[in-house]
Write an enzyme that holds these catalytic residues in place. Sequence first.
Site, mmCIF file in Angstrom:
data_model
loop_
_atom_site.group_PDB
_atom_site.id
_atom_site.type_symbol
_atom_site.label_atom_id
_atom_site.label_comp_id
_atom_site.label_asym_id
_atom_site.label_seq_id
_atom_site.Cartn_x
_atom_site.Cartn_y
_atom_site.Cartn_z
ATOM 1 N N TYR A 177 -6.416 6.854 -4.906
ATOM 2 C CA TYR A 177 -6.169 5.514 -4.349
ATOM 3 C C TYR A 177 -7.417 4.632 -4.498
ATOM 4 C CZ TYR A 177 -5.181 2.009 -0.757
ATOM 5 O OH TYR A 177 -4.987 0.836 -0.080
ATOM 6 N N ASP A 206 -4.612 14.079 0.275
ATOM 7 C CA ASP A 206 -4.040 12.808 0.728
ATOM 8 C C ASP A 206 -2.560 12.860 0.360
ATOM 9 O OD1 ASP A 206 -3.078 10.232 1.007
ATOM 10 O OD2 ASP A 206 -4.933 9.272 0.328
ATOM 11 N N LYS A 264 2.303 3.797 5.364
ATOM 12 C CA LYS A 264 3.296 3.947 4.296
ATOM 13 C C LYS A 264 4.548 4.659 4.831
ATOM 14 C CE LYS A 264 -0.253 2.148 2.228
ATOM 15 N NZ LYS A 264 -1.208 2.912 1.453
HETATM 16 C C1 LIG Z 1 -2.654 3.018 1.460
HETATM 17 C C2 LIG Z 1 -3.304 4.277 1.088
HETATM 18 C C3 LIG Z 1 -4.529 4.644 1.668
HETATM 19 C C4 LIG Z 1 -5.274 3.764 2.634
HETATM 20 O O1 LIG Z 1 -4.567 3.524 3.789
HETATM 21 P P1 LIG Z 1 -4.709 2.197 4.693
HETATM 22 O O2 LIG Z 1 -3.789 2.442 5.822
HETATM 23 O O3 LIG Z 1 -4.312 1.035 3.829
HETATM 24 O O4 LIG Z 1 -6.152 2.094 5.099
HETATM 25 C C5 LIG Z 1 -5.060 5.876 1.315
HETATM 26 N N1 LIG Z 1 -4.447 6.678 0.420
HETATM 27 C C6 LIG Z 1 -3.280 6.334 -0.168
HETATM 28 C C7 LIG Z 1 -2.663 7.270 -1.147
HETATM 29 C C8 LIG Z 1 -2.671 5.125 0.132
HETATM 30 O O5 LIG Z 1 -1.529 4.795 -0.468
#
Ligand SMILES: *Cc1c(COP(=O)(O)O)cnc(C)c1O
Length: 391
Positions: free
Chosen positions: A110, A182, A207
């Site tokens: 990311y 992640d 998300k």
């Molecule tokens: C959006 C996202 C993040 C960061 O998250 P935020 O809530 O925007 O700080 C980290 N890893 C992935 C894979 C993401 O899609």
Amino acid sequence: MYREWIVKLTDRARFSTICLHAGQEPDPSTGAIITPIYQTSTYVQDELGKHKGFEYARTQNPTRLALERNLTAIEAGKTGFAFASGMAAIGAIATMLKSGDHVVVSDNTYGGTFRLFDKVLTRYQLSFSYVNTSDLSAVERAFTPATRMLFVETPTNPVMGITDLRAVADLAHRRDARLVVDNTFASPYNQRPIEFGADLVTHSTTKYLNGHSDSVGGIVVAVRDDDIEWLRFVQNAEGAILGPFDSWLVLRGTKTLTLRMQAHNANGLALAQFLSAHQKVEHVYYPGLPTHPHHELAKKQMRGFGGMLAFELGSLDKARTLLNSVRLHALAESLGGVETLISHPATMTHASVPADRRAALGITEGMVRISAGVEDIEDLREDLAQALDRV
Ligand SMILES: *Cc1c(COP(=O)(O)O)cnc(C)c1O
């Protein structure tokens, strides 16, 4: 009795039941079935030295605690910690490192994670190697005696590369390093990294976990006692906690995680199939297609293939025409909400990645990314078809 059953739930319940109930006993003072939003900064103590386990709301909050227990059960971990954003969660994980340590990272990570590692953490004598973690020998070669962490995303954003979770967990553990996954893109409905040996799982709850595009947050789920002790300390010491209202929103989101993910998976696959059959589309990136180079591995470690897909139109001009012609697809960053979003990685989500790195990762100017929502698939297909007609 309901209360007793809920309290013991996590040992015996199945996934959807866990999503709905884990961490959420009826409110002790009223019986409210939904955990209230405990909008308070402090808690009155019964007498000096005697309290109910809650002293100050940075340290403990019942709504946040319910969410942490809920997400811990969903990811099959031991304890979880909720943060103000996905990046705050990853920042907390990074505090497990000490100066001189080295981290091996998925090269397609990311953009915000890359920015944190490359622009902030390198100032603290930490070093990072970015490798294609789908290639196990490349991961192995990237390890140095100073490597303490392997940070993996699978599927990757936006080219949907898959990393063999069990293999990288074994590799990290042989080298005395932690495997951090992640899991934002897959969601725990589709993939639970701890079952394959991950030490820490993190999400941007912004998300799929929240799922309704109305909250920003993050979570870290841990299994090792030493990690849990440190993360609890750091969550309080740095204070980047998730607030009670956002905790409540994510709890509301996880109740429908199974239903939403089934719809995201179905629409993601249907759109990938539609686009692969379209003559104006040069290539589709989706792990659920048998033509995807890691399809067999994805089938082994994922229950579904998710709602994220990307495709190649061949040029910036064509991508621009498509993005300006869609009507139901909302042109926006982010992903994982019930509404379908469409974006241009090169100039939006991955704008902070240097152009030469973008090119090496296969993120071209003609690439378009879709986060498939849960609308009727015919409406999504019709919208893409009319936009592709103009390309
Ligand atoms: C959006 C996202 C993040 C960061 O998250 P935020 O809530 O925007 O700080 C980290 N890893 C992935 C894979 C993401 O899609």
